[in-house]
Motif scaffolding. Sequence first.
Motif, PDB file in Angstrom:
ATOM      1  N   GLY A  36      -8.426  40.254  30.115  1.00 44.91           N
ATOM      2  CA  GLY A  36      -9.409  38.707  28.637  1.00 44.91           C
ATOM      3  C   GLY A  36      -8.988  37.591  28.344  1.00 44.91           C
ATOM      4  O   GLY A  36      -9.672  36.445  27.959  1.00 44.91           O
ATOM      5  N   ILE A  37      -7.364  37.527  28.049  1.00 44.46           N
ATOM      6  CA  ILE A  37      -7.043  36.086  28.144  1.00 44.46           C
ATOM      7  C   ILE A  37      -5.343  35.934  28.662  1.00 44.46           C
ATOM      8  O   ILE A  37      -4.755  36.948  28.832  1.00 44.46           O
ATOM      9  CB  ILE A  37      -6.381  36.804  26.664  1.00 44.46           C
ATOM     10  N   LYS A  38      -4.986  35.133  29.641  1.00 41.51           N
ATOM     11  CA  LYS A  38      -3.403  34.935  30.700  1.00 41.51           C
ATOM     12  C   LYS A  38      -2.823  34.782  28.711  1.00 41.51           C
ATOM     13  O   LYS A  38      -3.055  34.159  28.185  1.00 41.51           O
ATOM     14  CB  LYS A  38      -3.688  33.539  31.301  1.00 41.51           C
ATOM     15  N   GLU A  39      -1.471  35.149  29.972  1.00 43.31           N
ATOM     16  CA  GLU A  39      -0.388  34.923  28.959  1.00 43.31           C
ATOM     17  C   GLU A  39      -0.081  33.666  28.072  1.00 43.31           C
ATOM     18  O   GLU A  39       0.246  33.399  25.996  1.00 43.31           O
ATOM     19  CB  GLU A  39       1.114  35.264  29.614  1.00 43.31           C
ATOM     20  N   SER A  40      -0.492  33.052  28.780  1.00 47.09           N
ATOM     21  CA  SER A  40       0.056  31.306  27.760  1.00 47.09           C
ATOM     22  C   SER A  40      -1.253  30.733  26.669  1.00 47.09           C
ATOM     23  O   SER A  40      -0.557  30.784  26.154  1.00 47.09           O
ATOM     24  CB  SER A  40      -0.005  30.142  29.341  1.00 47.09           C
ATOM     25  N   TRP A  41      -1.930  31.309  27.246  1.00 45.04           N
ATOM     26  CA  TRP A  41      -3.163  30.916  26.374  1.00 45.04           C
ATOM     27  C   TRP A  41      -2.735  31.668  24.635  1.00 45.04           C
ATOM     28  O   TRP A  41      -3.375  31.869  23.712  1.00 45.04           O
ATOM     29  CB  TRP A  41      -4.474  31.026  26.407  1.00 45.04           C
ATOM     30  N   PHE A  44      -0.042  30.304  22.762  1.00 45.03           N
ATOM     31  CA  PHE A  44      -0.160  29.445  21.877  1.00 45.03           C
ATOM     32  C   PHE A  44      -1.309  29.801  21.345  1.00 45.03           C
ATOM     33  O   PHE A  44      -1.175  29.159  19.694  1.00 45.03           O
ATOM     34  CB  PHE A  44      -2.124  28.637  23.025  1.00 45.03           C
ATOM     35  N   MET A  45      -2.800  30.987  21.247  1.00 45.39           N
ATOM     36  CA  MET A  45      -2.866  30.774  20.155  1.00 45.39           C
ATOM     37  C   MET A  45      -2.342  31.330  19.003  1.00 45.39           C
ATOM     38  O   MET A  45      -2.225  31.605  17.556  1.00 45.39           O
ATOM     39  CB  MET A  45      -4.217  31.470  20.467  1.00 45.39           C
ATOM     40  N   LEU A  46      -1.742  32.568  19.331  1.00 39.35           N
ATOM     41  CA  LEU A  46      -0.582  32.947  18.019  1.00 39.35           C
ATOM     42  C   LEU A  46       0.211  32.143  17.627  1.00 39.35           C
ATOM     43  O   LEU A  46       0.262  32.409  16.249  1.00 39.35           O
ATOM     44  CB  LEU A  46       0.635  34.266  18.636  1.00 39.35           C
ATOM     45  N   ALA A  47       0.687  30.602  18.419  1.00 38.61           N
ATOM     46  CA  ALA A  47       1.665  30.056  17.048  1.00 38.61           C
ATOM     47  C   ALA A  47       0.693  28.935  16.606  1.00 38.61           C
ATOM     48  O   ALA A  47       1.232  28.473  15.810  1.00 38.61           O
ATOM     49  CB  ALA A  47       2.198  29.300  18.523  1.00 38.61           C
ATOM     50  N   ALA A  48      -0.217  29.245  17.113  1.00 42.56           N
ATOM     51  CA  ALA A  48      -1.577  28.300  16.292  1.00 42.56           C
ATOM     52  C   ALA A  48      -1.395  28.633  14.562  1.00 42.56           C
ATOM     53  O   ALA A  48      -1.770  28.223  13.793  1.00 42.56           O
ATOM     54  CB  ALA A  48      -2.716  27.766  16.720  1.00 42.56           C
ATOM     55  N   ARG A 214     -13.765  33.585  18.696  1.00 38.75           N
ATOM     56  CA  ARG A 214     -14.038  32.736  20.120  1.00 38.75           C
ATOM     57  C   ARG A 214     -12.890  33.310  20.934  1.00 38.75           C
ATOM     58  O   ARG A 214     -13.406  33.824  22.078  1.00 38.75           O
ATOM     59  CB  ARG A 214     -14.377  31.214  19.829  1.00 38.75           C
ATOM     60  N   LEU A 215     -11.564  32.977  21.157  1.00 37.80           N
ATOM     61  CA  LEU A 215     -10.968  33.747  22.187  1.00 37.80           C
ATOM     62  C   LEU A 215     -10.514  34.693  22.047  1.00 37.80           C
ATOM     63  O   LEU A 215      -9.967  35.510  23.708  1.00 37.80           O
ATOM     64  CB  LEU A 215     -10.273  32.153  22.005  1.00 37.80           C
ATOM     65  N   LEU A 216      -9.463  35.292  21.430  1.00 35.87           N
ATOM     66  CA  LEU A 216      -8.949  36.496  21.897  1.00 35.87           C
ATOM     67  C   LEU A 216      -9.633  37.546  21.761  1.00 35.87           C
ATOM     68  O   LEU A 216     -10.937  37.686  21.476  1.00 35.87           O
ATOM     69  CB  LEU A 216      -8.450  36.551  20.373  1.00 35.87           C
ATOM     70  N   PRO A 217      -9.082  38.182  22.867  1.00 36.89           N
ATOM     71  CA  PRO A 217      -9.738  39.439  23.628  1.00 36.89           C
ATOM     72  C   PRO A 217      -9.187  40.671  22.127  1.00 36.89           C
ATOM     73  O   PRO A 217      -9.054  40.228  21.736  1.00 36.89           O
ATOM     74  CB  PRO A 217     -10.034  39.292  24.562  1.00 36.89           C
ATOM     75  N   PRO A 218     -10.524  41.355  22.383  1.00 35.82           N
ATOM     76  CA  PRO A 218     -10.057  42.716  21.337  1.00 35.82           C
ATOM     77  C   PRO A 218      -8.423  43.141  22.367  1.00 35.82           C
ATOM     78  O   PRO A 218      -8.102  43.016  23.152  1.00 35.82           O
ATOM     79  CB  PRO A 218     -10.457  44.019  22.149  1.00 35.82           C
ATOM     80  N   MET A 219      -7.610  44.554  21.343  1.00 37.71           N
ATOM     81  CA  MET A 219      -6.263  44.294  21.625  1.00 37.71           C
ATOM     82  C   MET A 219      -5.790  45.489  21.369  1.00 37.71           C
ATOM     83  O   MET A 219      -5.601  45.610  20.286  1.00 37.71           O
ATOM     84  CB  MET A 219      -4.881  43.517  21.076  1.00 37.71           C
ATOM     85  N   ARG A 220      -6.302  46.660  21.863  1.00 38.53           N
ATOM     86  CA  ARG A 220      -6.270  48.249  22.088  1.00 38.53           C
ATOM     87  C   ARG A 220      -5.485  48.623  22.632  1.00 38.53           C
ATOM     88  O   ARG A 220      -5.896  50.399  23.016  1.00 38.53           O
ATOM     89  CB  ARG A 220      -7.917  48.697  21.688  1.00 38.53           C
ATOM     90  N   GLU A 221      -4.494  48.049  23.316  1.00 34.62           N
ATOM     91  CA  GLU A 221      -3.236  48.800  24.166  1.00 34.62           C
ATOM     92  C   GLU A 221      -2.744  49.882  23.267  1.00 34.62           C
ATOM     93  O   GLU A 221      -2.171  50.458  24.033  1.00 34.62           O
ATOM     94  CB  GLU A 221      -2.614  47.826  25.049  1.00 34.62           C
TER      95      GLU A 221
END
Length: 430
Positions: A36-41, A44-48, A214-221
């Motif tokens: 649901g999200i590309k690595e670059s984005w 970016f969100m984690l950096a913000a 709004r942008l981050l997808p669920p992260m359950r891996e």
Amino acid sequence: MGRQHLALGPVQFSVAPVAAIIFSTMSNATPTSTPGIKESWLIFMLAAIQFTHIMDFVIMMPLGPQLMRVFDISPREFGFLVSAYTFSAAISGFLSAFFIDRFDRKDALLILYLGFTIGTLACALAPNFSLLLLARVLAGAFGGVLGALVLAIIGDAVPEQRRGSATGKVMAAFSVASIGGIPIGLYLASHASWHAPFYLLTALCLVVLAMSWRLLPPMREHLLNHVPQHPGKLIVSIFTNTNCLWAFSLMVALSLAGFTVVPFLSPYMVANVGFEEVELSYIYLFGGLATVVTSQWAGRLADKFGKLRVFTIAAIFSTIPILLVTHLPQVPHWQAFIVTTAFFIVFGARFVPAMSMITSSVEPRMRGSFMSINSSVQQMASGLAAFLAGLLITNAPGHEELEGFGTVGYIACGFTILSMFLASRLKKVS
């Protein structure tokens, strides 16, 4: 020697162009294991998120001279103010290790970030030293775990061969804070009050919080192969794992090597080198401009030539600016800028490969808990470092100058040397 002034005009910086410089290298999006999200984005969100977290912590350092004057407190009491955040973060980080791996990474991130935003607002509203101290405890309780979770997500979502580069980009948030956040914060503090930077940071946190929701997808891996385990047994397994213990030891050494110096850099530059408080922003501007590039270089070099090799070289060279900056007399400001910029460069260059090694030293199934404990260890060690430095640094009798900073520099170099040995003992697990 009289104090010298910089005719550089008002401090007017914008974070947006700086962010564009940092993340221009992310234009070629790479798929990530997080759907649901590309690595670059994702980076970016984690950096913000990391930017606002780091900004909240580091803004206290350059505000030191003003806070000491406004509240009429000593260097020791200012050390308590810095330590309150780190000790609180240490306790919450340890407690979160019991349950953090049980939840979706996104849900945990949003809850922690909301609490951190509330803590930052409390700092902005604090009317006196005591309430500011309590507000720093609240901000640290959420901020410490937040930083650990960001690194855990990198470990989960980014393959090991790109993990050094990803860590470098997220760690560049420190540089962005130095380039844009700290100068703006100091400008607002100098022309309004020390409350103003925290109001600005609160507003920015609300924007980032909304974007993350709004942008981050669920992260359950990390839950796919999760085997239910009693929290107590999980903690015991971490603390009986030799590799984890080496990682914690490395984190302690790095924290003592850096945060004995950093909290008192600004007060020393004002009291001993001859800077005006408003001029401190240029120290962080020049240091940030340099490290925004060099921290990413360090990550790429670590991926290419080996994280241990790059860390060792950076650690060796870091002892030179540490000794210079802690023994700096009154010199022309341009010379002081060279020394402080070199200090920030090597500080980031050794931290990026070290954090990448630490992130890779544990299995994914317990990475969240491990990184929470590691954050707890880091914050506790950082608080201890600031506390010890506050005990060693005193005001010269009858003068404004600070004494004992040189001794702090020798201690920092000693722990830097120790960190090289500890890093050599770490093994890559994932």
